[in-house]
Design a protein around this motif. Structure first.
Motif, PDB file in Angstrom:
ATOM      1  N   GLY A  63      41.549  88.449 -21.268  1.00 55.56           N
ATOM      2  CA  GLY A  63      41.518  87.363 -19.821  1.00 55.56           C
ATOM      3  C   GLY A  63      40.825  86.040 -20.522  1.00 55.56           C
ATOM      4  N   LEU A  64      40.413  86.159 -21.629  1.00 54.97           N
ATOM      5  CA  LEU A  64      39.958  84.600 -22.332  1.00 54.97           C
ATOM      6  C   LEU A  64      40.917  83.637 -22.430  1.00 54.97           C
ATOM      7  N   ALA A  65      42.464  84.423 -22.566  1.00 57.47           N
ATOM      8  CA  ALA A  65      43.357  83.363 -22.886  1.00 57.47           C
ATOM      9  C   ALA A  65      43.895  82.647 -21.423  1.00 57.47           C
ATOM     10  N   MET A  66      43.668  83.174 -20.522  1.00 58.59           N
ATOM     11  CA  MET A  66      44.107  82.756 -19.052  1.00 58.59           C
ATOM     12  C   MET A  66      43.219  82.251 -18.169  1.00 58.59           C
ATOM     13  N   ALA A  67      43.586  81.301 -17.482  1.00 58.48           N
ATOM     14  CA  ALA A  67      42.645  80.827 -16.538  1.00 58.48           C
ATOM     15  C   ALA A  67      42.246  81.682 -15.407  1.00 58.48           C
ATOM     16  N   GLY A  68      40.987  81.603 -14.822  1.00 63.08           N
ATOM     17  CA  GLY A  68      40.662  82.487 -13.790  1.00 63.08           C
ATOM     18  C   GLY A  68      41.217  81.886 -12.580  1.00 63.08           C
ATOM     19  N   THR A  69      41.101  82.876 -11.285  1.00 62.18           N
ATOM     20  CA  THR A  69      41.611  82.754  -9.798  1.00 62.18           C
ATOM     21  C   THR A  69      40.534  82.128  -9.160  1.00 62.18           C
ATOM     22  N   ALA A  90      41.741  78.153 -18.963  1.00 63.07           N
ATOM     23  CA  ALA A  90      41.949  79.010 -20.112  1.00 63.07           C
ATOM     24  C   ALA A  90      41.230  78.763 -21.222  1.00 63.07           C
ATOM     25  N   ASN A  91      41.055  79.525 -22.277  1.00 58.99           N
ATOM     26  CA  ASN A  91      40.538  79.074 -23.367  1.00 58.99           C
ATOM     27  C   ASN A  91      41.555  79.159 -24.677  1.00 58.99           C
ATOM     28  N   PRO A  92      41.293  78.366 -25.835  1.00 56.10           N
ATOM     29  CA  PRO A  92      42.328  78.420 -26.911  1.00 56.10           C
ATOM     30  C   PRO A  92      41.915  79.539 -27.567  1.00 56.10           C
ATOM     31  N   VAL A  93      43.010  80.783 -27.596  1.00 58.82           N
ATOM     32  CA  VAL A  93      42.721  82.007 -28.206  1.00 58.82           C
ATOM     33  C   VAL A  93      43.990  82.277 -29.212  1.00 58.82           C
ATOM     34  N   VAL A  94      43.513  82.850 -30.432  1.00 55.35           N
ATOM     35  CA  VAL A  94      44.289  83.355 -31.567  1.00 55.35           C
ATOM     36  C   VAL A  94      44.109  84.942 -31.281  1.00 55.35           C
ATOM     37  N   LEU A  95      45.160  85.540 -31.119  1.00 54.26           N
ATOM     38  CA  LEU A  95      45.023  86.954 -31.370  1.00 54.26           C
ATOM     39  C   LEU A  95      45.447  87.645 -32.657  1.00 54.26           C
ATOM     40  N   GLY A 214      39.059  69.623 -29.864  1.00 50.96           N
ATOM     41  CA  GLY A 214      37.542  69.806 -30.141  1.00 50.96           C
ATOM     42  C   GLY A 214      36.972  71.035 -29.857  1.00 50.96           C
ATOM     43  N   ARG A 215      37.803  72.194 -29.204  1.00 49.59           N
ATOM     44  CA  ARG A 215      37.052  73.175 -28.601  1.00 49.59           C
ATOM     45  C   ARG A 215      37.277  74.452 -29.721  1.00 49.59           C
ATOM     46  N   GLY A 216      36.275  75.211 -29.893  1.00 51.85           N
ATOM     47  CA  GLY A 216      36.332  76.195 -30.762  1.00 51.85           C
ATOM     48  C   GLY A 216      37.443  77.325 -30.370  1.00 51.85           C
ATOM     49  N   ILE A 217      38.164  77.694 -31.485  1.00 51.30           N
ATOM     50  CA  ILE A 217      39.219  78.837 -31.279  1.00 51.30           C
ATOM     51  C   ILE A 217      38.449  79.819 -31.247  1.00 51.30           C
ATOM     52  N   ILE A 218      38.815  80.862 -29.967  1.00 49.18           N
ATOM     53  CA  ILE A 218      38.401  82.175 -29.851  1.00 49.18           C
ATOM     54  C   ILE A 218      39.520  83.276 -30.525  1.00 49.18           C
ATOM     55  N   ASN A 219      38.996  83.825 -31.656  1.00 46.35           N
ATOM     56  CA  ASN A 219      39.659  84.649 -32.363  1.00 46.35           C
ATOM     57  C   ASN A 219      39.455  86.362 -31.473  1.00 46.35           C
ATOM     58  N   LEU A 220      40.507  86.809 -31.350  1.00 47.76           N
ATOM     59  CA  LEU A 220      40.360  88.032 -30.477  1.00 47.76           C
ATOM     60  C   LEU A 220      41.088  89.373 -31.151  1.00 47.76           C
ATOM     61  N   LEU A 221      40.386  90.021 -31.650  1.00 48.97           N
ATOM     62  CA  LEU A 221      40.941  91.147 -32.487  1.00 48.97           C
ATOM     63  C   LEU A 221      41.097  92.351 -31.580  1.00 48.97           C
ATOM     64  N   ALA A 222      42.372  92.769 -31.362  1.00 46.55           N
ATOM     65  CA  ALA A 222      42.568  93.995 -30.434  1.00 46.55           C
ATOM     66  C   ALA A 222      42.409  95.172 -31.205  1.00 46.55           C
ATOM     67  N   GLU A 391      53.351  90.015 -21.192  1.00 45.95           N
ATOM     68  CA  GLU A 391      54.077  88.916 -21.470  1.00 45.95           C
ATOM     69  C   GLU A 391      53.128  87.685 -21.640  1.00 45.95           C
ATOM     70  N   GLU A 392      51.969  87.466 -21.248  1.00 44.84           N
ATOM     71  CA  GLU A 392      51.037  86.393 -21.317  1.00 44.84           C
ATOM     72  C   GLU A 392      50.401  86.286 -22.701  1.00 44.84           C
ATOM     73  N   LEU A 393      50.290  87.693 -23.200  1.00 48.44           N
ATOM     74  CA  LEU A 393      49.687  87.791 -24.728  1.00 48.44           C
ATOM     75  C   LEU A 393      50.682  87.385 -25.588  1.00 48.44           C
ATOM     76  N   HIS A 394      52.095  87.622 -25.341  1.00 49.26           N
ATOM     77  CA  HIS A 394      53.102  87.346 -26.157  1.00 49.26           C
ATOM     78  C   HIS A 394      53.366  86.044 -26.265  1.00 49.26           C
ATOM     79  N   GLN A 395      53.010  85.164 -25.082  1.00 47.71           N
ATOM     80  CA  GLN A 395      53.178  83.711 -24.984  1.00 47.71           C
ATOM     81  C   GLN A 395      52.125  83.018 -25.861  1.00 47.71           C
ATOM     82  N   ALA A 396      50.933  83.571 -25.498  1.00 51.22           N
ATOM     83  CA  ALA A 396      49.728  83.055 -26.366  1.00 51.22           C
ATOM     84  C   ALA A 396      49.937  83.245 -27.841  1.00 51.22           C
ATOM     85  N   ARG A 397      50.473  84.322 -28.346  1.00 51.61           N
ATOM     86  CA  ARG A 397      50.768  84.330 -29.791  1.00 51.61           C
ATOM     87  C   ARG A 397      51.861  83.338 -30.349  1.00 51.61           C
TER      88      ARG A 397
END
Length: 502
Positions: A63-69, A90-95, A214-222, A391-397
Motif C-alpha cells: 500500500g506504500l505505492a498508493m495514496a491513502g483514503t 502515494a510514495n515512489p516505489v520499485v517492486l 528528490g524523494r527516496g525510492i522505496i524498494n519493496l521486495l515481495a 492491477e495497481e502493482l502492475h501499473q507501478a511496475r
C-alpha cells in the motif's frame, strides 16, 4: 528539518536523521500496529530523500505505492499528534521479486554469494561445506565462472568424474557427500533458487535512487512466497547486507543515511545461524553504519534478535506484548530492561496495556544518547494502510525507473557451457584429421578405380572377355593342330625324360 516525527506522548517524539544509521527495532505482538509503524517510518525516510529497502512478508506493505483514503479519524489523529501538513499521497516505489513475478527479478551469481552462505542455503554439514569450498577453488583455478545453478551442477559433475584426481590435489572427497550436495542443489532449484542465481546481477546503486522530486525510492521486495523457504530468505538478506558492507565507501556519520534497510520477520535471520555466521552479522551491524546504512529489525519479541546485536539497536518502537505464557513474560521483562527508565512509567506494566497504534518509543538524541521511554501515539502514514491490488502493482511496475534492465535474463558463457565444450571436443575427432582422412580415402578410391580398370582389361567382365581368356582359347585351338601336337609332345617328353627316336 533533519528529523522524522514518530508520534506524541507528553511531547512529540522525533528521530534525528543523523542517528538513523544507528539501527533500530520495531517489536510487538501480532495486530498491535507494527506494520503501520514500519510504513510510517519508511514513508518519512522517503520524504527526506533517503532510499529505503523493505521485505514485504505478508503482502500488506505494498500500500506504500498508493495514496491513502481520507477519513475523519486519521485527520483527528494527525491533529492530535501535531502533524500540520497531513494529506494522503502515494510514495515512489520499485517492486522486486526473486521469482520475477510480482516485481523486477532480483538476482545474484553463485560466485558472488560465495560458499559460506551457499552452504547455509543448501543446509550442508561441515564435511559437505568443505567439499563446496573445494568446488569453488577448483572453478577459480580453472578459470570457470560460476553464475547460475547449471554452472554449479556442472562443476559438481566434474568433481564426481575426476574425484580421485581432485581428492589428491585438494583433499578427500567422498562420493556420498558429493551426492548429498547434488540433491540439495536439486531441492534449491525446486524451491525457486534457479530464478535467484544468474545475470544480470543486482547493482547496489539501483537500490539507492531518488526520484526527480528528490524523494527516496522505496524498494519493496515481495517475500510472501520467499518466506516459505526461510533459509533462502535469511541467506538472501545476509548476502545483501554483506554486499552493502563490502562495496559502499566509508562516510562516517552523515547528516542522513544513504539507505535504510527494514527486515520483517527478523527472527528468521538468526534461526539456525551457525556461530561463525552470527559473528559475521554482528561485525556487519557494528561497521555498516559507517557506510551510511541503517538496519531496522521488525519482529514480535525483542529477544528474537541475539543480545550482541540487540545492544546495537539505538532507536526503539515497542508495541504491546501480551504476557500470557512464561515465554511472553520473559519477553516483556527483556523489553522493559532495554529502555531508559521514565519515572512516570512502569514499563513492565504499561507494555501489556498499550492499545493498537500506541507504542513505547525511545530514540537517540544529541550525541547519540537514548531518550527516556515515552508512551506515544504513532503518526499515521499518508499512504494506503493495506495491500495494493494486482492491477495497481502492475501499473507501478510499468512506471519503474529501472525499466527493462533486469526483466530479461542473460546467459553468457560460463562453467556449464565451457565444460560441455570440453566434453564435445573429446567425443568429436579433430577437424584437420578428418580432412586428412577424407583426402586419403579419395586417393585410395582413385587407386582402386585404376586397379579395377586394369583387372577388367586382363580378366574381362560379364559383358566382354579379357586378354587372358582370349589367349587361352587360341592356345586350345593350336593344340588341336599338328604344330600343337608336336609342341605338346615335346613338352611331355621333357617332363617324362624319354626320347621319341627309334
Amino acid at each position: 528539518m533533519n528529523t522524522l516525527l514518530i508520534g506524541k506522548g507528553d511531547q512529540q517524539v522525533h528521530l534525528n536523521l543523523k542517528y538513523a544509521n544507528r539501527h533500530g527495532l520495531i517489536a510487538g505482538a501480532t495486530g498491535t500496529g507494527k506494520t503501520v509503524s514500519l510504513m510510517s517510518l519508511a514513508e518519512g525516510f522517503s520524504r527526506q530523500g533517503v532510499p529505503v529497502f523493505i521485505t514485504d512478508v505478508k503482502g500488506d506493505i505494498s500500500g506504500l505505492a498508493m495514496a491513502g483514503t481520507p477519513s475523519e479519524k486519521l485527520l483527528q489523529r494527525a491533529a492530535q499528534i501535531g502533524i500540520e501538513d497531513y494529506h494522503n499521497e502515494a510514495n515512489p516505489v520499485v517492486l522486486w521479486d526473486l521469482a520475477g513475478i510480482q516485481g523486477h527479478p532480483l538476482r545474484t551469481t553463485i560466485s558472488e554469494i560465495g560458499p559460506t552462505l551457499l552452504s547455509r542455503i543448501l543446509e550442508l554439514n561441515d564435511t559437505q561445506s568443505g567439499i563446496l569450498d573445494i568446488v569453488f577453488q577448483l572453478a577459480d583455478d580453472q578459470g570457470l565462472l560460476l553464475l547460475d545453478l547449471d554452472d554449479l551442477r556442472a562443476m559438481l559433475a566434474l568433481v564426481a568424474e575426476e574425484r580421485k584426481e581432485v581428492s589428491a590435489k585438494y583433499g578427500l572427497i567422498s562420493a556420498q557427500s558429493l551426492a548429498a550436495i547434488q540433491r540439495s542443489v536439486l531441492g534449491l532449484e525446486r524451491d525457486g533458487g534457479k530464478d535467484f542465481f544468474g545475470e544480470p546481477a543486482l547493482q547496489l546503486e539501483d537500490l539507492m535512487r531518488t526520484n526527480l522530486q528528490g524523494r527516496g525510492i522505496i524498494n519493496l521486495l515481495a517475500a510472501n512466497k520467499l518466506i516459505l523457504t526461510p533459509r533462502l530468505y535469511s541467506s538472501f538478506l545476509l548476502w545483501l547486507l554483506s554486499e552493502l558492507f563490502e562495496n559502499l565507501p566509508e562516510v562516517g556519520d552523515p547528516e542522513k543515511p544513504k539507505l535504510v534497510f527494514f527486515i520483517d520477520e527478523a527472527h528468521l535471520l538468526f534461526e539456525g545461524c551457525p556461530p561463525s555466521l552470527l559473528k559475521r552479522v554482528e561485525q556487519i551491524m557494528r561497521l555498516i553504519r559507517s557506510k551510511g546504512v541503517g538496519v531496522y529489525f521488525c519482529s514480535q519479541f525483542p529477544d528474537d534478535v541475539p543480545g550482541e546485536i540487540l545492544g546495537q539497536l539505538g532507536n526503539r518502537i515497542q508495541h504491546a506484548l501480551r504476557a500470557y505464557t512464561p515465554r511472553d513474560q520473559k519477553a516483556v521483562k527483556t523489553a522493559a530492561e532495554t529502555f531508559v527508565p521514565n519515572p512516570k512509567l512502569v514499563v513492565s506494566e504499561v507494555i501489556s496495556q498499550l492499545g493498537v497504534g500506541e507504542a513505547l518509543v525511545s530514540m537517540l538524541a544529541d550525541k547519540g544518547v537514548p531518550t527516556m521511554v515515552e508512551r506515544a501515539l504513532i503518526a499515521p502514514p499518508r499512504c494506503r494502510m493495506g495491500p495494493a491490488t494486482s492491477e495497481e502493482l502492475h501499473q507501478a511496475r510499468a512506471q519503474s525507473p529501472i525499466g527493462g534492465k533486469y526483466d530479461h535474463a542473460i546467459n553468457r558463457e560460463s562453467a556449464y557451457e565451457l565444460l560441455n565444450q570440453r566434453r564435445s571436443g573429446v567425443a568429436t575427432s579433430n577437424p584437420t584429421s578428418t580432412a586428412s582422412d577424407t583426402a586419403n580415402d579419395g586417393q585410395t578410391g582413385q587407386k582402386a578405380e585404376e586397379q579395377g580398370w586394369f583387372s577388367e582389361l586382363i580378366f574381362g567382365n560379364k559383358r566382354r572377355q579379357g586378354l587372358a581368356e582370349t589367349l587361352s582359347k587360341q592356345a586350345a585351338r593350336t593344340v588341336g593342330s599338328q604344330l600343337g601336337k608336336q609342341i605338346l609332345r615335346g613338352i611331355l617328353g621333357g617332363m617324362l625324360g624319354k626320347s621319341s627316336r627309334r
